[in-house]
Enzyme design. Sequence first.
Site, PDB file in Angstrom:
ATOM      1  N   HIS A 148       0.866  -1.059   0.058  1.00 49.89           N
ATOM      2  CA  HIS A 148       0.006   0.074   0.016  1.00 49.89           C
ATOM      3  C   HIS A 148       0.735   1.419  -0.044  1.00 49.89           C
ATOM      4  CE1 HIS A 148      -3.148  -2.693   2.191  1.00 49.89           C
ATOM      5  NE2 HIS A 148      -2.830  -2.952   1.130  1.00 49.89           N
ATOM      6  N   TYR A 168      -3.605   1.722  -3.786  1.00 47.65           N
ATOM      7  CA  TYR A 168      -2.902   1.168  -4.857  1.00 47.65           C
ATOM      8  C   TYR A 168      -2.882   2.153  -6.186  1.00 47.65           C
ATOM      9  CZ  TYR A 168      -3.060  -3.488  -2.712  1.00 47.65           C
ATOM     10  OH  TYR A 168      -2.853  -4.490  -1.772  1.00 47.65           O
TER      11      TYR A 168
END
Length: 360
Positions: free
Chosen positions: A320, A333
Amino acid sequence: MHVVFRWYGDEFDTITLEQIRQIPGVEGVVGTLLDIEVGKVWPYEKVIKLEKRVQQAGLKLEVIESVNVHEDIKLGLPTRDEYIENYNQTLINLARIGIKVVVYNFMPLFDWVRTNLRKRLDDGSQVMEYEHRFIEGRGPKELIKEVKSGSQGFTLAGWDWSRLEKLSELLELYKDLDEEKLFENLVYFLRNVIPVCEKIGIKLAIHPDDPPWSVFGLPRIVTCKEKIERILNAVDSPCNGLTFCTGSLGVNPKNNLLQMIKYFGQIGRIHFVHLRNVKITAEKTFYETAHPSFCGSYDMFEIVKALHDVNFNGYVRPDHGRTIWNEKSIPGYGLYDRALGTTYIIGLWEAIDKMSARLI
């Protein structure tokens, strides 16, 4: 170390394969099929189509994340054998196109949990955040509402809105399921799929619980070294391995990431690594950050060095990232911050590799 980049497909992702191809050092993508209902077989026709699309862009497809496990398997219901059979057929189809690693998790009902998908930092970037007081002060339906709002219309892996419409029914089923029973159901699953993995050459890599503690009273069994070791020993096979996620395990300060890498790395059971940094602000409270050490609570240099020290030669992806530079993307993302994280990770590896060579 083989660097890969998660991609959700042309239909669901804002990022193109052509953009990923231009990130220095990235060899391939981590693929998935988000349009297949959990528990159904991934058709070979769709799997081969995905592979061809990736190959046409000059990238490899050797890791799948995730083939999710149906709730009936986690609950140990009589229908689980049917879903396990489907799971095995999916693995067989994936092996036919050369998939080497398949990620899964065994988290009841909820996949990863965050209480805010769009926390704004002082620099204007947006990150995902978890505050346990939100969980303690509200119910599951309020969390679902918050996550759905934060998704801004994007499909989120692991969050099946149609399944969560049956939330009350599912919570009732889990009411009497404790950690030991959940563990037994995981072992039953593994005893039925690992022999297939051994035949077809796929390594399963369980993802730690995210976060690694109970949420809404649901049991969690992939939270620390001892529990992971128990899972690996229960079905002792090289194909029964771990996705080592720094972001999931590290938010509990009791988890010594470096010792865990050394232990599981030396026995060859780390099949995939997610490298993510987070800022721990209080007990069971954190938000995700950019990858460099000074941005969060982890020493990323030491983490990468620990992987290098055990001669890790598996797959790694930047996990992430922040949403930056006005990008519109799936929370965590986006392209830009994960691309920055990729070059940072590769830079650390190169420096450690060259320093180690000079000491020989």
